[in-house]
Design a protein around this motif. Structure first.
Motif, PDB file in Angstrom:
ATOM      1  N   LEU A  14      -0.931  -0.054  -1.616  1.00 44.43           N
ATOM      2  CA  LEU A  14      -1.403   0.021  -2.998  1.00 44.43           C
ATOM      3  C   LEU A  14      -0.691  -0.988  -3.894  1.00 44.43           C
ATOM      4  CD1 LEU A  14      -1.536   3.902  -3.288  1.00 44.43           C
ATOM      5  CD2 LEU A  14      -3.508   2.370  -3.433  1.00 44.43           C
ATOM      6  N   ILE A  15       0.606  -1.156  -3.708  1.00 45.73           N
ATOM      7  CA  ILE A  15       1.377  -2.053  -4.563  1.00 45.73           C
ATOM      8  C   ILE A  15       1.077  -3.513  -4.244  1.00 45.73           C
ATOM      9  CG2 ILE A  15       3.710  -2.824  -5.141  1.00 45.73           C
ATOM     10  CD1 ILE A  15       4.607   0.084  -4.734  1.00 45.73           C
ATOM     11  N   THR A  16       1.038  -3.856  -2.966  1.00 48.01           N
ATOM     12  CA  THR A  16       0.812  -5.252  -2.564  1.00 48.01           C
ATOM     13  C   THR A  16      -0.664  -5.616  -2.533  1.00 48.01           C
ATOM     14  OG1 THR A  16       0.750  -4.689  -0.195  1.00 48.01           O
ATOM     15  CG2 THR A  16       2.902  -5.208  -1.174  1.00 48.01           C
ATOM     16  N   GLN A  17      -1.547  -4.611  -2.543  1.00 51.44           N
ATOM     17  CA  GLN A  17      -2.998  -4.822  -2.402  1.00 51.44           C
ATOM     18  C   GLN A  17      -3.312  -5.585  -1.119  1.00 51.44           C
ATOM     19  OE1 GLN A  17      -5.910  -3.723  -4.466  1.00 51.44           O
ATOM     20  NE2 GLN A  17      -4.200  -2.266  -4.536  1.00 51.44           N
ATOM     21  N   LEU A  18      -2.499  -5.358  -0.104  1.00 47.50           N
ATOM     22  CA  LEU A  18      -2.771  -5.904   1.217  1.00 47.50           C
ATOM     23  C   LEU A  18      -4.051  -5.270   1.751  1.00 47.50           C
ATOM     24  CD1 LEU A  18      -1.227  -7.841   3.200  1.00 47.50           C
ATOM     25  CD2 LEU A  18      -0.372  -5.781   4.319  1.00 47.50           C
ATOM     26  N   GLU A  19      -4.853  -6.058   2.438  1.00 47.12           N
ATOM     27  CA  GLU A  19      -6.143  -5.560   2.916  1.00 47.12           C
ATOM     28  C   GLU A  19      -5.950  -4.372   3.855  1.00 47.12           C
ATOM     29  OE1 GLU A  19      -9.190  -7.403   5.967  1.00 47.12           O
ATOM     30  OE2 GLU A  19      -9.447  -8.357   4.008  1.00 47.12           O
ATOM     31  N   PHE A  20      -6.702  -3.316   3.575  1.00 45.84           N
ATOM     32  CA  PHE A  20      -6.629  -2.104   4.387  1.00 45.84           C
ATOM     33  C   PHE A  20      -7.831  -2.083   5.326  1.00 45.84           C
ATOM     34  CE2 PHE A  20      -6.964   2.405   5.366  1.00 45.84           C
ATOM     35  CZ  PHE A  20      -5.644   2.766   5.540  1.00 45.84           C
ATOM     36  N   ASN A  21      -7.553  -2.258   6.631  1.00 43.24           N
ATOM     37  CA  ASN A  21      -8.624  -2.329   7.621  1.00 43.24           C
ATOM     38  C   ASN A  21      -8.219  -1.551   8.867  1.00 43.24           C
ATOM     39  OD1 ASN A  21      -6.708  -4.048   8.784  1.00 43.24           O
ATOM     40  ND2 ASN A  21      -7.673  -5.848   7.890  1.00 43.24           N
ATOM     41  N   LEU A  22      -8.920  -1.786   9.959  1.00 40.50           N
ATOM     42  CA  LEU A  22      -8.608  -1.061  11.189  1.00 40.50           C
ATOM     43  C   LEU A  22      -7.212  -1.390  11.710  1.00 40.50           C
ATOM     44  CD1 LEU A  22     -11.991  -1.205  13.130  1.00 40.50           C
ATOM     45  CD2 LEU A  22     -10.997   0.724  11.897  1.00 40.50           C
ATOM     46  N   THR A  23      -6.753  -2.618  11.504  1.00 37.90           N
ATOM     47  CA  THR A  23      -5.391  -2.976  11.896  1.00 37.90           C
ATOM     48  C   THR A  23      -4.369  -2.172  11.099  1.00 37.90           C
ATOM     49  OG1 THR A  23      -6.145  -5.228  12.389  1.00 37.90           O
ATOM     50  CG2 THR A  23      -3.780  -4.893  12.183  1.00 37.90           C
ATOM     51  N   SER A  24      -4.689  -1.880   9.851  1.00 34.03           N
ATOM     52  CA  SER A  24      -3.803  -1.063   9.022  1.00 34.03           C
ATOM     53  C   SER A  24      -3.695   0.356   9.571  1.00 34.03           C
ATOM     54  CB  SER A  24      -4.318  -1.026   7.576  1.00 34.03           C
ATOM     55  OG  SER A  24      -4.512  -2.325   7.074  1.00 34.03           O
ATOM     56  N   ILE A  25      -4.806   0.881  10.076  1.00 31.09           N
ATOM     57  CA  ILE A  25      -4.779   2.206  10.701  1.00 31.09           C
ATOM     58  C   ILE A  25      -3.823   2.202  11.893  1.00 31.09           C
ATOM     59  CG2 ILE A  25      -6.147   3.921  11.953  1.00 31.09           C
ATOM     60  CD1 ILE A  25      -6.850   3.858   9.044  1.00 31.09           C
ATOM     61  N   ALA A  26      -3.902   1.138  12.708  1.00 32.69           N
ATOM     62  CA  ALA A  26      -3.002   1.027  13.859  1.00 32.69           C
ATOM     63  C   ALA A  26      -1.547   0.957  13.407  1.00 32.69           C
ATOM     64  CB  ALA A  26      -3.364  -0.212  14.681  1.00 32.69           C
ATOM     65  N   ALA A  27      -1.289   0.241  12.306  1.00 34.75           N
ATOM     66  CA  ALA A  27       0.078   0.129  11.789  1.00 34.75           C
ATOM     67  C   ALA A  27       0.599   1.485  11.325  1.00 34.75           C
ATOM     68  CB  ALA A  27       0.115  -0.872  10.638  1.00 34.75           C
ATOM     69  N   ILE A  28      -0.230   2.264  10.634  1.00 35.58           N
ATOM     70  CA  ILE A  28       0.190   3.579  10.154  1.00 35.58           C
ATOM     71  C   ILE A  28       0.520   4.500  11.323  1.00 35.58           C
ATOM     72  CG2 ILE A  28      -0.618   5.668   8.979  1.00 35.58           C
ATOM     73  CD1 ILE A  28      -2.107   3.894   7.038  1.00 35.58           C
ATOM     74  N   LEU A  29      -0.333   4.497  12.343  1.00 34.56           N
ATOM     75  CA  LEU A  29      -0.085   5.350  13.508  1.00 34.56           C
ATOM     76  C   LEU A  29       1.187   4.920  14.237  1.00 34.56           C
ATOM     77  CD1 LEU A  29      -3.709   5.773  14.925  1.00 34.56           C
ATOM     78  CD2 LEU A  29      -2.384   7.373  13.536  1.00 34.56           C
ATOM     79  N   THR A  30       1.442   3.621  14.295  1.00 36.87           N
ATOM     80  CA  THR A  30       2.678   3.132  14.926  1.00 36.87           C
ATOM     81  C   THR A  30       3.896   3.571  14.133  1.00 36.87           C
ATOM     82  OG1 THR A  30       1.452   1.186  15.699  1.00 36.87           O
ATOM     83  CG2 THR A  30       3.846   1.097  15.822  1.00 36.87           C
ATOM     84  N   ILE A  31       3.792   3.527  12.809  1.00 32.86           N
ATOM     85  CA  ILE A  31       4.899   3.959  11.950  1.00 32.86           C
ATOM     86  C   ILE A  31       5.155   5.454  12.114  1.00 32.86           C
ATOM     87  CG2 ILE A  31       5.548   4.319   9.529  1.00 32.86           C
ATOM     88  CD1 ILE A  31       4.244   1.605   8.943  1.00 32.86           C
ATOM     89  N   VAL A  32       4.098   6.231  12.271  1.00 35.96           N
ATOM     90  CA  VAL A  32       4.263   7.674  12.522  1.00 35.96           C
ATOM     91  C   VAL A  32       5.075   7.883  13.794  1.00 35.96           C
ATOM     92  CG1 VAL A  32       3.048   9.796  13.157  1.00 35.96           C
ATOM     93  CG2 VAL A  32       2.193   8.392  11.283  1.00 35.96           C
TER      94      VAL A  32
END
Length: 317
Positions: free
Chosen positions: A183-201
């Motif tokens: 939200l702060i960086t307005q980095l594009e949120f896409n399917l790769t972002s989903i993979a990043a979130i799951l990896t962080i979990v």
């Protein structure tokens, strides 16, 4: 041969007392995330919004961004988002979802090639129709929700209730802070972002489990030790491992940011943030939570402490 030690063996840092700063900081950040989510929103990529993404490179190495923007707007597909990225001469164009289904999206690509192929090489073309983007939104959301539920169930059975609650709060905390990064960086949120979130979990779970395993071990050994000292001891005793893991992971991701190319740059940036957040969370958020819970409830007295207790009883008799 002397082994490398990032953290000295006799470290006795008082982590728990910093909850007076970490909790207000995390609470303020979480409130900011909620406000930004409701007002600004995520910068959804083409995977979720649908439309056409075209990446080009100027044949002469010099991109005329103003001319490209003017030509793209004149194609008749509405206002196009045109920006430079990567190395000199690289340009990305994003066209909104067109009415008319898949054929309308393909028409955007055909006209763009006719307009720009003389001066630019087309490096990447992605077209996502409304039906596909809707399916991706549903599948991505369902995947994240199921993964989080699975992790929470694992934590609930992996630890006793107080430890499980602390681990669950830490994992949710890391997810919220990661969403805040988007939200702060307005980095594009896409399917790769989903993979990043799951990896962080997964990374957050790993960091928390290591510290809480040591906490449970120390609870069995030192039944009468004050909880704040015991929690500090558990973090300090795993600090060398935490520092080594975070450092090696951070350096690997840093290399991906600088040399991995634009395709995985967003993923690497999110993971860099995630490594910092998960490390901070395990030491300054999840662990201090146990101060407010009865972590010793129902635990038998350890053999090491039964002996001194028996000696004192005989002395009084």
């Amino acid at each position: 041969m002397r082994l490398l030690r990032i953290v000295p063996d006799n470290t006795r840092f008082k982590f728990v007392r910093f909850r007076r700063f970490s909790y207000p900081l995390s609470a303020a950040y979480s409130m900011l995330v909620i406000i930004l989510f409701l007002t600004v929103g995520l910068n959804y990529g083409i995977d979720f919004k649908g439309g056409t993404l075209i990446e080009m490179q100027a044949k002469d190495g010099k991109a005329e961004i103003a001319q490209v923007r003017s030509t793209a707007h004149g194609l008749g597909f509405g206002e196009a988002e045109v920006q430079e990225f990567g190395t000199a001469g690289d340009i990305s164009m994003r066209f909104a979802l067109q009415a008319g289904g898949e054929a309308a999206q393909q028409a955007v690509v055909v006209k763009a090639r006719e307009a720009f192929s003389a001066n630019y090489d087309f490096r990447r073309v992605e077209t996502v129709g409304p039906r596909v983007s809707g399916e991706l939104v549903q599948a991505g959301t369902l995947g994240v929700v199921l993964a989080i539920i699975g992790v929470l169930i694992y934590l609930w059975f992996r630890f006793e209730m107080p430890l499980a609650i602390g681990a669950i709060l830490g994992t949710l905390h890391d997810i919220v802070l990661t969403i805040g990064f988007f939200l702060i960086t307005q980095l594009e949120f896409n399917l790769t972002s989903i993979a990043a979130i799951l990896t962080i979990v997964g990374y957050s779970l790993n960091e928390t489990v290591v510290v809480f395993d040591r906490t449970r071990e120390l609870l069995r050994r030192y039944k009468t030790m004050p909880i704040d000292e015991l929690l500090d001891l558990s973090v300090n005793s795993t600090l060398s491992r935490t520092a080594m893991t975070a450092t090696t992971t951070f350096l690997s991701l840093l290399a991906l940011v600088f040399f991995g190319g634009s395709a995985i740059e967003g993923f690497a940036l999110v993971m860099l943030f995630g490594v910092v957040v998960c490390t901070y969370s395990a030491m300054f958020v999840s662990t201090p939570v146990l101060l407010y819970m009865d972590v010793r409830f129902g635990r038998p007295e350890s053999a090491e402490e039964k002996a001194p207790a028996a000696t004192k009883a005989k002395a009084k008799a």
